[in-house]
Design a protein around this motif. Sequence first.
Motif, PDB file in Angstrom:
ATOM      1  N   ILE A  85      -7.998  -0.056  26.517  1.00  0.00           N
ATOM      2  CA  ILE A  85      -7.730  -1.380  27.074  1.00  0.00           C
ATOM      3  C   ILE A  85      -8.580  -1.580  28.316  1.00  0.00           C
ATOM      4  O   ILE A  85      -9.119  -0.629  28.873  1.00  0.00           O
ATOM      5  N   GLN A  86      -8.665  -2.825  28.754  1.00  0.00           N
ATOM      6  CA  GLN A  86      -9.224  -3.086  30.070  1.00  0.00           C
ATOM      7  C   GLN A  86      -8.095  -2.937  31.081  1.00  0.00           C
ATOM      8  O   GLN A  86      -6.958  -3.303  30.811  1.00  0.00           O
ATOM      9  N   SER A  87      -8.425  -2.356  32.226  1.00  0.00           N
ATOM     10  CA  SER A  87      -7.415  -2.187  33.266  1.00  0.00           C
ATOM     11  C   SER A  87      -6.889  -3.558  33.699  1.00  0.00           C
ATOM     12  O   SER A  87      -7.565  -4.576  33.526  1.00  0.00           O
ATOM     13  N   TYR A  88      -5.704  -3.565  34.269  1.00  0.00           N
ATOM     14  CA  TYR A  88      -5.084  -4.822  34.681  1.00  0.00           C
ATOM     15  C   TYR A  88      -5.944  -5.574  35.689  1.00  0.00           C
ATOM     16  O   TYR A  88      -6.013  -6.792  35.674  1.00  0.00           O
ATOM     17  N   ASP A  89      -6.658  -4.822  36.559  1.00  0.00           N
ATOM     18  CA  ASP A  89      -7.514  -5.483  37.549  1.00  0.00           C
ATOM     19  C   ASP A  89      -8.896  -5.828  36.994  1.00  0.00           C
ATOM     20  O   ASP A  89      -9.725  -6.392  37.691  1.00  0.00           O
ATOM     21  N   GLY A  90      -9.150  -5.476  35.723  1.00  0.00           N
ATOM     22  CA  GLY A  90     -10.384  -5.860  35.069  1.00  0.00           C
ATOM     23  C   GLY A  90     -11.624  -5.112  35.516  1.00  0.00           C
ATOM     24  O   GLY A  90     -12.738  -5.566  35.294  1.00  0.00           O
ATOM     25  N   THR A  91     -11.464  -3.919  36.117  1.00  0.00           N
ATOM     26  CA  THR A  91     -12.618  -3.185  36.627  1.00  0.00           C
ATOM     27  C   THR A  91     -13.083  -2.062  35.709  1.00  0.00           C
ATOM     28  O   THR A  91     -14.164  -1.513  35.918  1.00  0.00           O
ATOM     29  N   GLU A  92     -12.268  -1.699  34.705  1.00  0.00           N
ATOM     30  CA  GLU A  92     -12.649  -0.568  33.864  1.00  0.00           C
ATOM     31  C   GLU A  92     -11.966  -0.655  32.510  1.00  0.00           C
ATOM     32  O   GLU A  92     -10.962  -1.343  32.337  1.00  0.00           O
ATOM     33  N   TRP A  93     -12.564   0.059  31.534  1.00  0.00           N
ATOM     34  CA  TRP A  93     -11.902   0.344  30.283  1.00  0.00           C
ATOM     35  C   TRP A  93     -11.114   1.622  30.492  1.00  0.00           C
ATOM     36  O   TRP A  93     -11.540   2.493  31.241  1.00  0.00           O
ATOM     37  N   GLN A  94      -9.975   1.753  29.819  1.00  0.00           N
ATOM     38  CA  GLN A  94      -9.163   2.959  29.917  1.00  0.00           C
ATOM     39  C   GLN A  94      -8.798   3.436  28.522  1.00  0.00           C
ATOM     40  O   GLN A  94      -8.289   2.664  27.709  1.00  0.00           O
ATOM     41  N   VAL A  95      -9.088   4.703  28.235  1.00  0.00           N
ATOM     42  CA  VAL A  95      -8.679   5.331  26.981  1.00  0.00           C
ATOM     43  C   VAL A  95      -7.474   6.212  27.304  1.00  0.00           C
ATOM     44  O   VAL A  95      -7.510   6.994  28.255  1.00  0.00           O
ATOM     45  N   PHE A  96      -6.413   6.067  26.520  1.00  0.00           N
ATOM     46  CA  PHE A  96      -5.210   6.877  26.741  1.00  0.00           C
ATOM     47  C   PHE A  96      -4.470   7.060  25.432  1.00  0.00           C
ATOM     48  O   PHE A  96      -4.716   6.352  24.457  1.00  0.00           O
ATOM     49  N   VAL A  97      -3.583   8.036  25.419  1.00  0.00           N
ATOM     50  CA  VAL A  97      -2.727   8.294  24.268  1.00  0.00           C
ATOM     51  C   VAL A  97      -1.305   7.930  24.674  1.00  0.00           C
ATOM     52  O   VAL A  97      -0.799   8.405  25.694  1.00  0.00           O
ATOM     53  N   ALA A  98      -0.684   7.059  23.893  1.00  0.00           N
ATOM     54  CA  ALA A  98       0.685   6.615  24.176  1.00  0.00           C
ATOM     55  C   ALA A  98       1.661   7.703  23.739  1.00  0.00           C
ATOM     56  O   ALA A  98       1.852   7.935  22.553  1.00  0.00           O
ATOM     57  N   LEU A  99       2.232   8.380  24.706  1.00  0.00           N
ATOM     58  CA  LEU A  99       3.143   9.490  24.430  1.00  0.00           C
ATOM     59  C   LEU A  99       4.593   9.039  24.552  1.00  0.00           C
ATOM     60  O   LEU A  99       4.999   8.510  25.582  1.00  0.00           O
ATOM     61  N   PRO A 100       5.367   9.265  23.496  1.00  0.00           N
ATOM     62  CA  PRO A 100       6.777   8.890  23.570  1.00  0.00           C
ATOM     63  C   PRO A 100       7.479   9.667  24.682  1.00  0.00           C
ATOM     64  O   PRO A 100       7.151  10.816  24.956  1.00  0.00           O
ATOM     65  N   ASP A 101       8.403   9.018  25.326  1.00  0.00           N
ATOM     66  CA  ASP A 101       9.244   9.639  26.354  1.00  0.00           C
ATOM     67  C   ASP A 101       8.471  10.052  27.608  1.00  0.00           C
ATOM     68  O   ASP A 101       8.955  10.868  28.388  1.00  0.00           O
ATOM     69  N   GLU A 102       7.256   9.543  27.800  1.00  0.00           N
ATOM     70  CA  GLU A 102       6.482   9.825  29.015  1.00  0.00           C
ATOM     71  C   GLU A 102       6.338   8.537  29.804  1.00  0.00           C
ATOM     72  O   GLU A 102       5.956   7.500  29.256  1.00  0.00           O
ATOM     73  N   ALA A 103       6.606   8.597  31.080  1.00  0.00           N
ATOM     74  CA  ALA A 103       6.516   7.404  31.926  1.00  0.00           C
ATOM     75  C   ALA A 103       5.069   7.017  32.227  1.00  0.00           C
ATOM     76  O   ALA A 103       4.725   5.844  32.296  1.00  0.00           O
ATOM     77  N   ARG A 104       4.205   8.022  32.421  1.00  0.00           N
ATOM     78  CA  ARG A 104       2.795   7.757  32.745  1.00  0.00           C
ATOM     79  C   ARG A 104       1.916   8.554  31.786  1.00  0.00           C
ATOM     80  O   ARG A 104       2.188   9.711  31.524  1.00  0.00           O
ATOM     81  N   TRP A 105       0.875   7.891  31.311  1.00  0.00           N
ATOM     82  CA  TRP A 105      -0.024   8.529  30.361  1.00  0.00           C
ATOM     83  C   TRP A 105      -1.365   8.811  31.036  1.00  0.00           C
ATOM     84  O   TRP A 105      -1.938   7.931  31.678  1.00  0.00           O
ATOM     85  N   PRO A 106      -1.895  10.026  30.882  1.00  0.00           N
ATOM     86  CA  PRO A 106      -3.222  10.308  31.430  1.00  0.00           C
ATOM     87  C   PRO A 106      -4.262   9.391  30.779  1.00  0.00           C
ATOM     88  O   PRO A 106      -4.166   9.090  29.582  1.00  0.00           O
ATOM     89  N   THR A 107      -5.210   8.937  31.562  1.00  0.00           N
ATOM     90  CA  THR A 107      -6.253   8.042  31.048  1.00  0.00           C
ATOM     91  C   THR A 107      -7.629   8.587  31.395  1.00  0.00           C
ATOM     92  O   THR A 107      -7.785   9.375  32.321  1.00  0.00           O
ATOM     93  N   VAL A 108      -8.600   8.145  30.639  1.00  0.00           N
ATOM     94  CA  VAL A 108     -10.003   8.406  30.941  1.00  0.00           C
ATOM     95  C   VAL A 108     -10.624   7.036  31.204  1.00  0.00           C
ATOM     96  O   VAL A 108     -10.638   6.180  30.312  1.00  0.00           O
ATOM     97  N   PRO A 109     -11.108   6.792  32.431  1.00  0.00           N
ATOM     98  CA  PRO A 109     -11.671   5.481  32.760  1.00  0.00           C
ATOM     99  C   PRO A 109     -13.173   5.397  32.452  1.00  0.00           C
ATOM    100  O   PRO A 109     -13.879   6.400  32.494  1.00  0.00           O
ATOM    101  N   PHE A 110     -13.617   4.194  32.139  1.00  0.00           N
ATOM    102  CA  PHE A 110     -15.030   3.881  31.940  1.00  0.00           C
ATOM    103  C   PHE A 110     -15.326   2.609  32.725  1.00  0.00           C
ATOM    104  O   PHE A 110     -14.637   1.603  32.528  1.00  0.00           O
TER     105      PHE A 110
END
Length: 100
Positions: free
Chosen positions: A12-37
Motif C-alpha cells: 500500500i501507499q503509506s497514509y502520508d503518501g511518502t512511501e510504498w509499504q510491503v507487509f504481511v497481515a498477521l492475525p492477532d498482531e497489533a503491528r505488522w513489520p513493513t518494508v518501505p520503498f
Amino acid sequence: MPHTRAIRAHMIQSYDGTEWQVFVALPDEARWPTVPFPLTDGIPTLRARTNALATLGYALLDGEHTWDWMETVFEGDPDGTVSLVATTTVAPTHPTADDT
C-alpha cells in the motif's frame, strides 16, 4: 514448500503518501513489520516485492509473481482519496508447528 497456512501480503501507499509499504497481515498482531520503498522510486518491481517478503520471512505461496490490484478509499478521508492496494498469498519460509 511444505503445507503451510496461507497468509495475505499487501503493498500500500503509506497514509502520508511518502512511501510504498510491503507487509504481511498477521492475525492477532497489533503491528505488522513493513518494508518501505520511497514513492519517488516508482512502484516497486515484482523482484523488489519478493525480496521484501523474503526479508520479512515469507515467500509467495505458489511461486508465481502474481499480485491482485484494487482501488480503495482511505478510511476516514473526507475527500475520498483513492489508494492502490496490491495483495498476494504468502507462506512463512520457516513454518512453525502452528503453520503446518
